[in-house]
Write a protein that holds these residues in place. Structure first.
Motif, PDB file in Angstrom:
ATOM      1  N   GLY A  16      13.169 -10.202 -20.204  1.00 19.32           N
ATOM      2  CA  GLY A  16      12.559  -9.848 -21.476  1.00 19.32           C
ATOM      3  C   GLY A  16      12.986  -8.493 -22.015  1.00 19.32           C
ATOM      4  N   ALA A  17      13.611  -7.688 -21.185  1.00 22.18           N
ATOM      5  CA  ALA A  17      14.050  -6.353 -21.613  1.00 22.18           C
ATOM      6  C   ALA A  17      15.387  -6.429 -22.348  1.00 22.18           C
ATOM      7  CB  ALA A  17      14.163  -5.434 -20.400  1.00 22.18           C
ATOM      8  N   ILE A  18      15.788  -5.283 -22.889  1.00 23.41           N
ATOM      9  CA  ILE A  18      17.102  -5.179 -23.528  1.00 23.41           C
ATOM     10  C   ILE A  18      18.109  -4.652 -22.512  1.00 23.41           C
ATOM     11  CG2 ILE A  18      18.470  -4.018 -25.302  1.00 23.41           C
ATOM     12  CD1 ILE A  18      15.944  -3.856 -27.018  1.00 23.41           C
ATOM     13  N   ALA A  19      19.215  -5.366 -22.369  1.00 22.48           N
ATOM     14  CA  ALA A  19      20.303  -4.893 -21.508  1.00 22.48           C
ATOM     15  C   ALA A  19      21.359  -4.254 -22.392  1.00 22.48           C
ATOM     16  CB  ALA A  19      20.898  -6.046 -20.719  1.00 22.48           C
ATOM     17  N   SER A  20      21.825  -3.086 -22.013  1.00 25.04           N
ATOM     18  CA  SER A  20      22.816  -2.354 -22.798  1.00 25.04           C
ATOM     19  C   SER A  20      24.068  -2.132 -21.955  1.00 25.04           C
ATOM     20  CB  SER A  20      22.229  -1.011 -23.234  1.00 25.04           C
ATOM     21  OG  SER A  20      23.196  -0.250 -23.943  1.00 25.04           O
ATOM     22  N   LEU A  21      25.162  -2.666 -22.435  1.00 19.68           N
ATOM     23  CA  LEU A  21      26.431  -2.579 -21.711  1.00 19.68           C
ATOM     24  C   LEU A  21      27.412  -1.760 -22.553  1.00 19.68           C
ATOM     25  CD1 LEU A  21      26.467  -6.378 -20.942  1.00 19.68           C
ATOM     26  CD2 LEU A  21      25.958  -4.595 -19.295  1.00 19.68           C
ATOM     27  N   ASN A  22      28.101  -0.843 -21.901  1.00 18.93           N
ATOM     28  CA  ASN A  22      28.944   0.097 -22.630  1.00 18.93           C
ATOM     29  C   ASN A  22      30.404   0.020 -22.210  1.00 18.93           C
ATOM     30  OD1 ASN A  22      26.560   1.186 -23.844  1.00 18.93           O
ATOM     31  ND2 ASN A  22      26.186   2.267 -21.923  1.00 18.93           N
ATOM     32  N   CYS A  23      31.264   0.428 -23.123  1.00 15.75           N
ATOM     33  CA  CYS A  23      32.705   0.328 -22.890  1.00 15.75           C
ATOM     34  C   CYS A  23      33.404   1.387 -23.731  1.00 15.75           C
ATOM     35  CB  CYS A  23      33.154  -1.079 -23.288  1.00 15.75           C
ATOM     36  SG  CYS A  23      34.927  -1.380 -23.262  1.00 15.75           S
ATOM     37  N   THR A  24      34.373   2.074 -23.156  1.00 14.25           N
ATOM     38  CA  THR A  24      35.208   2.993 -23.922  1.00 14.25           C
ATOM     39  C   THR A  24      36.661   2.580 -23.749  1.00 14.25           C
ATOM     40  OG1 THR A  24      35.368   4.535 -22.068  1.00 14.25           O
ATOM     41  CG2 THR A  24      33.617   4.930 -23.675  1.00 14.25           C
ATOM     42  N   TYR A  25      37.475   2.923 -24.745  1.00 16.46           N
ATOM     43  CA  TYR A  25      38.879   2.555 -24.691  1.00 16.46           C
ATOM     44  C   TYR A  25      39.734   3.734 -25.100  1.00 16.46           C
ATOM     45  CZ  TYR A  25      38.121   1.899 -29.727  1.00 16.46           C
ATOM     46  OH  TYR A  25      37.786   2.083 -31.039  1.00 16.46           O
ATOM     47  N   SER A  26      40.976   3.726 -24.659  1.00 13.06           N
ATOM     48  CA  SER A  26      41.795   4.924 -24.827  1.00 13.06           C
ATOM     49  C   SER A  26      42.719   4.866 -26.048  1.00 13.06           C
ATOM     50  CB  SER A  26      42.652   5.136 -23.571  1.00 13.06           C
ATOM     51  OG  SER A  26      43.552   4.049 -23.396  1.00 13.06           O
ATOM     52  N   ASP A  27      43.075   3.659 -26.521  1.00 13.70           N
ATOM     53  CA  ASP A  27      44.063   3.526 -27.587  1.00 13.70           C
ATOM     54  C   ASP A  27      43.394   3.559 -28.957  1.00 13.70           C
ATOM     55  OD1 ASP A  27      46.232   3.067 -29.176  1.00 13.70           O
ATOM     56  OD2 ASP A  27      46.768   1.134 -28.296  1.00 13.70           O
ATOM     57  N   ARG A  28      43.626   4.616 -29.701  1.00  8.56           N
ATOM     58  CA  ARG A  28      42.961   4.804 -30.997  1.00  8.56           C
ATOM     59  C   ARG A  28      43.307   3.727 -32.018  1.00  8.56           C
ATOM     60  NH1 ARG A  28      40.016   8.701 -32.620  1.00  8.56           N
ATOM     61  NH2 ARG A  28      39.705  10.534 -31.319  1.00  8.56           N
ATOM     62  N   TYR A  71      34.351   3.592 -28.784  1.00  9.57           N
ATOM     63  CA  TYR A  71      33.223   3.112 -27.989  1.00  9.57           C
ATOM     64  C   TYR A  71      32.778   1.769 -28.538  1.00  9.57           C
ATOM     65  CZ  TYR A  71      28.342   3.317 -26.316  1.00  9.57           C
ATOM     66  OH  TYR A  71      27.125   3.047 -25.728  1.00  9.57           O
ATOM     67  N   VAL A  72      32.552   0.838 -27.632  1.00  4.63           N
ATOM     68  CA  VAL A  72      32.014  -0.458 -28.032  1.00  4.63           C
ATOM     69  C   VAL A  72      30.932  -0.839 -27.035  1.00  4.63           C
ATOM     70  CG1 VAL A  72      33.866  -1.680 -26.804  1.00  4.63           C
ATOM     71  CG2 VAL A  72      32.604  -2.852 -28.579  1.00  4.63           C
ATOM     72  N   SER A  73      29.856  -1.430 -27.527  1.00  4.05           N
ATOM     73  CA  SER A  73      28.759  -1.775 -26.646  1.00  4.05           C
ATOM     74  C   SER A  73      28.262  -3.188 -26.940  1.00  4.05           C
ATOM     75  CB  SER A  73      27.606  -0.775 -26.782  1.00  4.05           C
ATOM     76  OG  SER A  73      27.048  -0.861 -28.088  1.00  4.05           O
ATOM     77  N   LEU A  74      27.508  -3.709 -26.002  1.00  8.73           N
ATOM     78  CA  LEU A  74      26.885  -5.021 -26.151  1.00  8.73           C
ATOM     79  C   LEU A  74      25.422  -4.897 -25.757  1.00  8.73           C
ATOM     80  CD1 LEU A  74      27.284  -8.132 -26.661  1.00  8.73           C
ATOM     81  CD2 LEU A  74      27.514  -8.333 -24.175  1.00  8.73           C
ATOM     82  N   LEU A  75      24.540  -5.299 -26.667  1.00  3.19           N
ATOM     83  CA  LEU A  75      23.117  -5.327 -26.376  1.00  3.19           C
ATOM     84  C   LEU A  75      22.678  -6.776 -26.226  1.00  3.19           C
ATOM     85  CD1 LEU A  75      21.783  -2.726 -28.992  1.00  3.19           C
ATOM     86  CD2 LEU A  75      22.376  -2.339 -26.601  1.00  3.19           C
ATOM     87  N   ILE A  76      21.890  -7.026 -25.203  1.00  2.59           N
ATOM     88  CA  ILE A  76      21.328  -8.354 -25.005  1.00  2.59           C
ATOM     89  C   ILE A  76      19.817  -8.213 -25.077  1.00  2.59           C
ATOM     90  CG2 ILE A  76      21.192 -10.384 -23.511  1.00  2.59           C
ATOM     91  CD1 ILE A  76      23.738  -9.398 -22.105  1.00  2.59           C
ATOM     92  N   ARG A  77      19.233  -8.788 -26.119  1.00  2.00           N
ATOM     93  CA  ARG A  77      17.777  -8.712 -26.292  1.00  2.00           C
ATOM     94  C   ARG A  77      17.101  -9.840 -25.521  1.00  2.00           C
ATOM     95  NH1 ARG A  77      19.954  -7.917 -31.014  1.00  2.00           N
ATOM     96  NH2 ARG A  77      19.690 -10.089 -31.636  1.00  2.00           N
ATOM     97  N   ASP A  78      15.844  -9.609 -25.156  1.00  2.00           N
ATOM     98  CA  ASP A  78      15.068 -10.641 -24.455  1.00  2.00           C
ATOM     99  C   ASP A  78      15.895 -11.227 -23.299  1.00  2.00           C
ATOM    100  OD1 ASP A  78      13.643 -13.897 -25.327  1.00  2.00           O
ATOM    101  OD2 ASP A  78      12.994 -12.388 -23.865  1.00  2.00           O
TER     102      ASP A  78
END
Lengths: 111, 114
Positions: A16-28, A71-78
């Motif tokens: 039921g919580a929010i999961a937050s996944l993070n990602c960074t990349y080097s190529d502009r 930076y790119v992220s993914l949120l998963i609700r519930d």
């Protein structure tokens, strides 16, 4: 060398919580970004793609992109126990569709 | 989404033999396919880029004479693991490129060399 970085986890969240996944990349100059879900013993499954700065929502999933911060992220609700998997961030290498993958973040959703 | 079919899903072979894995794009034409291998608890490692009608491009450290790739048509690429040894045991996965739209993966092939 172009790189994509993710926290390997494991990331544990209650159901039921929010999961937050993070990602960074080097190529502009990267233009295309993807999130894949991989269950143990299975191949990756595309769940989200994002190309422009801001948020993109699809059901319980929201992808967020900030090109200035690379930076790119993914949120998963519930979050559900069935969301427990490894999530792979991928960036298009601008070479005929070649993708560069992060090492993946293992998510565990506890009932 | 696009469908990529990989066959076989599992194979057990004896050391020294060769194994062929097929990757087909079922509902679109893929000029470029990619072959990955994945060891347990690790991320995908790109082995080679398969281009229709031309030679494959191998990543550094991947032996092209051991991992033969053929992309004879717009819907089929094959990976042959020649003279397989136990250290070649791994999960092999193909993907078909949709250009900037990402890629779709086959089901993967679990290779065990005994």
């Amino acid at each position: 060398q172009k790189e994509v970085e993710q926290n390997s986890g494991p990331l544990s969240v209650p159901e039921g919580a929010i999961a937050s996944l993070n990602c960074t990349y080097s190529d502009r100059v990267s233009q295309s970004f993807f999130w894949y879900r991989q269950y143990s013993g299975k191949s990756p499954e595309l769940i989200m793609s994002i190309y422009s700065n801001g948020d993109k929502e699809d059901g319980r999933f929201t992808a967020q992109l900030n090109k200035a911060s690379q930076y790119v992220s993914l949120l998963i609700r519930d979050s559900q126990p069935s969301d427990s998997a490894t999530y792979l961030c991928a960036v298009n290498d601008n070479q005929g569709g070649k993708l560069i993958f992060g090492q993946g973040t293992e998510l565990s959703v506890k009932p | 989404g696009a469908v990529v079919s990989q066959h076989p899903s599992r194979v057990i072979c004896k050391s020294g033999t060769s194994v062929k894995i097929e990757c087909r794009s079922l509902d679109f034409q893929a000029t470029t396919m990619f072959w990955y291998r994945q060891f347990p608890k690790q991320s995908l490692m790109l082995m080679a880029t398969s281009n229709e009608g031309s030679k494959a491009t191998y990543e550094q450290g991947v032996e092209k004479d051991k991992f033969l790739i053929n992309h004879a048509s717009l819907t089929l690429s094959t990976l042959t693991v020649t003279s397989a040894h136990p250290e070649d045991s791994s999960f092999y996965i193909c993907s078909a490129s949709l250009g900037a739209g990402g890629a779709f993966f086959g089901q993967g092939t679990r290779l065990t060399v005994v």
